[in-house]
Design a protein around this motif. Structure first.
Motif, PDB file in Angstrom:
ATOM      1  N   GLU A 181       0.937  -0.605   0.061  1.00  0.00           N
ATOM      2  CA  GLU A 181       0.537  -0.342   0.312  1.00  0.00           C
ATOM      3  C   GLU A 181       0.802   0.668  -0.157  1.00  0.00           C
ATOM      4  N   THR A 182       1.866   1.253  -1.095  1.00  0.00           N
ATOM      5  CA  THR A 182       2.500   2.674  -1.253  1.00  0.00           C
ATOM      6  C   THR A 182       2.291   3.342  -2.100  1.00  0.00           C
ATOM      7  N   ILE A 183       1.375   2.571  -3.442  1.00  0.00           N
ATOM      8  CA  ILE A 183       0.647   3.475  -4.754  1.00  0.00           C
ATOM      9  C   ILE A 183       0.015   4.209  -4.783  1.00  0.00           C
ATOM     10  N   ASP A 184      -0.894   5.392  -3.964  1.00  0.00           N
ATOM     11  CA  ASP A 184      -2.215   5.349  -4.050  1.00  0.00           C
ATOM     12  C   ASP A 184      -2.410   5.652  -5.040  1.00  0.00           C
ATOM     13  N   LEU A 185      -3.463   5.672  -5.402  1.00  0.00           N
ATOM     14  CA  LEU A 185      -4.300   5.566  -7.294  1.00  0.00           C
ATOM     15  C   LEU A 185      -6.173   6.659  -6.811  1.00  0.00           C
ATOM     16  N   SER A 186      -6.120   7.055  -5.872  1.00  0.00           N
ATOM     17  CA  SER A 186      -7.195   7.544  -5.395  1.00  0.00           C
ATOM     18  C   SER A 186      -7.266   8.775  -6.315  1.00  0.00           C
ATOM     19  N   GLN A 187      -5.965   9.633  -6.502  1.00  0.00           N
ATOM     20  CA  GLN A 187      -6.225  10.805  -8.000  1.00  0.00           C
ATOM     21  C   GLN A 187      -6.225  10.647  -9.309  1.00  0.00           C
ATOM     22  N   ASP A 188      -6.412   8.450  -9.431  1.00  0.00           N
ATOM     23  CA  ASP A 188      -6.061   9.314 -10.592  1.00  0.00           C
ATOM     24  C   ASP A 188      -7.759   9.226 -11.323  1.00  0.00           C
ATOM     25  N   VAL A 189      -8.260   9.538 -12.335  1.00  0.00           N
ATOM     26  CA  VAL A 189      -9.400  10.071 -12.638  1.00  0.00           C
ATOM     27  C   VAL A 189     -10.007   8.779 -13.268  1.00  0.00           C
ATOM     28  N   ARG A 190      -9.300   7.254 -13.732  1.00  0.00           N
ATOM     29  CA  ARG A 190      -9.565   6.055 -14.223  1.00  0.00           C
ATOM     30  C   ARG A 190     -10.632   5.842 -13.378  1.00  0.00           C
ATOM     31  N   TYR A 191      -9.876   5.828 -12.142  1.00  0.00           N
ATOM     32  CA  TYR A 191     -10.567   4.558 -10.870  1.00  0.00           C
ATOM     33  C   TYR A 191     -12.212   5.696  -9.721  1.00  0.00           C
ATOM     34  N   ILE A 192     -12.345   6.573 -10.885  1.00  0.00           N
ATOM     35  CA  ILE A 192     -13.429   7.264 -10.070  1.00  0.00           C
ATOM     36  C   ILE A 192     -14.932   6.673  -9.704  1.00  0.00           C
ATOM     37  N   GLU A 193     -15.077   6.780 -10.650  1.00  0.00           N
ATOM     38  CA  GLU A 193     -16.535   5.689 -10.480  1.00  0.00           C
ATOM     39  C   GLU A 193     -15.974   4.504  -9.553  1.00  0.00           C
ATOM     40  N   LEU A 194     -15.196   3.203 -10.076  1.00  0.00           N
ATOM     41  CA  LEU A 194     -14.840   2.545  -8.527  1.00  0.00           C
ATOM     42  C   LEU A 194     -14.595   3.220  -7.233  1.00  0.00           C
ATOM     43  N   MET A 195     -13.990   4.258  -6.985  1.00  0.00           N
ATOM     44  CA  MET A 195     -14.252   4.427  -5.722  1.00  0.00           C
ATOM     45  C   MET A 195     -15.862   4.816  -5.627  1.00  0.00           C
ATOM     46  N   HIS A 196     -16.065   5.763  -5.752  1.00  0.00           N
ATOM     47  CA  HIS A 196     -17.819   6.202  -6.024  1.00  0.00           C
ATOM     48  C   HIS A 196     -18.950   4.641  -5.619  1.00  0.00           C
ATOM     49  N   GLY A 197     -17.918   3.837  -6.031  1.00  0.00           N
ATOM     50  CA  GLY A 197     -18.882   2.404  -5.532  1.00  0.00           C
ATOM     51  C   GLY A 197     -18.638   1.522  -4.428  1.00  0.00           C
ATOM     52  N   MET A 198     -17.446   1.800  -4.361  1.00  0.00           N
ATOM     53  CA  MET A 198     -17.006   0.980  -3.285  1.00  0.00           C
ATOM     54  C   MET A 198     -17.340   1.385  -1.366  1.00  0.00           C
ATOM     55  N   TYR A 199     -17.284   2.816  -2.092  1.00  0.00           N
ATOM     56  CA  TYR A 199     -18.301   3.705  -0.764  1.00  0.00           C
ATOM     57  C   TYR A 199     -18.915   3.743  -0.094  1.00  0.00           C
ATOM     58  N   GLU A 200     -19.877   3.300  -1.334  1.00  0.00           N
ATOM     59  CA  GLU A 200     -21.467   3.207  -0.707  1.00  0.00           C
ATOM     60  C   GLU A 200     -20.843   1.851  -0.599  1.00  0.00           C
ATOM     61  N   LYS A 201     -21.118   0.820  -0.875  1.00  0.00           N
ATOM     62  CA  LYS A 201     -20.877  -0.392  -0.187  1.00  0.00           C
ATOM     63  C   LYS A 201     -19.934  -0.529   1.040  1.00  0.00           C
ATOM     64  N   LEU A 202     -18.782   0.321   1.928  1.00  0.00           N
ATOM     65  CA  LEU A 202     -18.281   0.742   2.132  1.00  0.00           C
ATOM     66  C   LEU A 202     -19.347   1.459   3.417  1.00  0.00           C
ATOM     67  N   ILE A 203     -20.247   2.593   2.989  1.00  0.00           N
ATOM     68  CA  ILE A 203     -21.479   2.785   3.686  1.00  0.00           C
ATOM     69  C   ILE A 203     -22.509   1.765   4.066  1.00  0.00           C
ATOM     70  N   GLU A 204     -22.718   1.025   3.152  1.00  0.00           N
ATOM     71  CA  GLU A 204     -24.040   0.197   2.959  1.00  0.00           C
ATOM     72  C   GLU A 204     -23.673  -1.307   3.975  1.00  0.00           C
ATOM     73  N   LEU A 205     -22.735  -1.535   3.869  1.00  0.00           N
ATOM     74  CA  LEU A 205     -22.274  -2.693   5.090  1.00  0.00           C
ATOM     75  C   LEU A 205     -21.967  -2.244   6.158  1.00  0.00           C
ATOM     76  N   GLY A 206     -21.431  -0.786   7.021  1.00  0.00           N
ATOM     77  CA  GLY A 206     -21.325  -0.190   8.445  1.00  0.00           C
ATOM     78  C   GLY A 206     -21.264  -1.104   9.285  1.00  0.00           C
ATOM     79  N   PRO A 207     -20.643  -0.579  10.659  1.00  0.00           N
ATOM     80  CA  PRO A 207     -20.405  -1.288  11.724  1.00  0.00           C
ATOM     81  C   PRO A 207     -22.224  -1.393  12.559  1.00  0.00           C
TER      82      PRO A 207
END
Length: 239
Positions: A181-207
């Motif tokens: 986990e040394t190469i942060d890809l969060s600023q790569d525009v190719r992953y914007i849609e993927l990040m949005h979907g993963m974040y929605e799933k993270l909130i859905e899972l929730g603690p």
């Protein structure tokens, strides 16, 4: 050995070996499920021992959001049922062991309120090609000493999204190519849609369980280590 920690590892190895030897000696191996795992990631000070960093190449240590904080070994043996000397690589969590063991022993009815976030992987152990019903995402939540959540993450296949709550920042890693986990890809525009979907799933899972209504008790701990009276909170406390 150099440290008491390494002495304990030797003792653990001897103890587990003795237990398994006794199970085999008594002819119980075909009727015993043996599970060997850990409850957390690597120790903070283990890198001071030459050649013994318990997190290996992974970033982070126990209780941290990176892989070194929570990725652990998991070995399961059930002679005559599970194949020997095989590996599996699908996402599972320790919380999944509950339903997995229930499946193994043939218990279909699980009491309401139990194993709410547990997914059986018994069939997947028996056959690595049987991935039906396995989880596609797994969430992780990191808390500080005062039980305040400071980071959360979600895995989907080889991708991992981290939400640093304190900094209001995001990180994205491809664990197949970057386990440390040394190469942060969060600023790569190719992953914007993927990040949005993963974040929605993270909130859905929730603690917090979806069917919890109203408030529930939450234990509090002061800096001194003493416990305060329980606090009544709702699921919003986790957000």
């Amino acid at each position: 050995y150099q440290t008491r920690h390494l002495d304990i590892l030797l003792e653990m190895d001897k103890t587990v070996g003795s237990l398994i030897a006794k199970i085999e000696e008594e002819g119980l191996a075909n009727n015993t499920v043996i599970i060997f795992t850990s409850d957390n990631g690597g120790l903070k000070k283990s890198d001071k021992i030459p050649g013994h960093r318990t997190s290996g190449p992974m970033r982070g240590v126990k209780a941290q959001i990176w892989e070194g904080g929570h990725r652990i070994p998991l070995m399961i043996r059930y002679d005559g049922i599970f194949p020997q000397n095989e590996e599996r690589n699908h996402l599972v969590g320790l919380n999944d062991i509950y339903r997995t063991v229930m499946d193994i022993v043939g218990i279909d009815k699980i009491p309401y309120g139990s194993a709410q976030d547990s997914v059986s992987f018994a069939n997947y152990i028996a056959s690595g090609t049987n991935t039906n019903g396995l989880r596609q995402h797994i969430g992780t939540w990191a808390y500080d000493f005062f039980a305040k959540m400071n980071a959360q993450a979600v895995r989907h296949g080889n991708m991992k999204l981290i939400h640093n709550i304190e900094k209001s920042a995001y990180e994205l890693y491809d664990l197949d190519n970057d386990l440390s986990e040394t190469i942060d890809l969060s600023q790569d525009v190719r992953y914007i849609e993927l990040m949005h979907g993963m974040y929605e799933k993270l909130i859905e899972l929730g603690p917090c369980p979806d069917d919890i209504k109203g408030t529930f008790s939450l234990s509090k701990r002061r800096e001194s280590g003493e416990d305060d009276p329980d606090e009544k909170v709702s699921c919003k406390w986790f957000s």
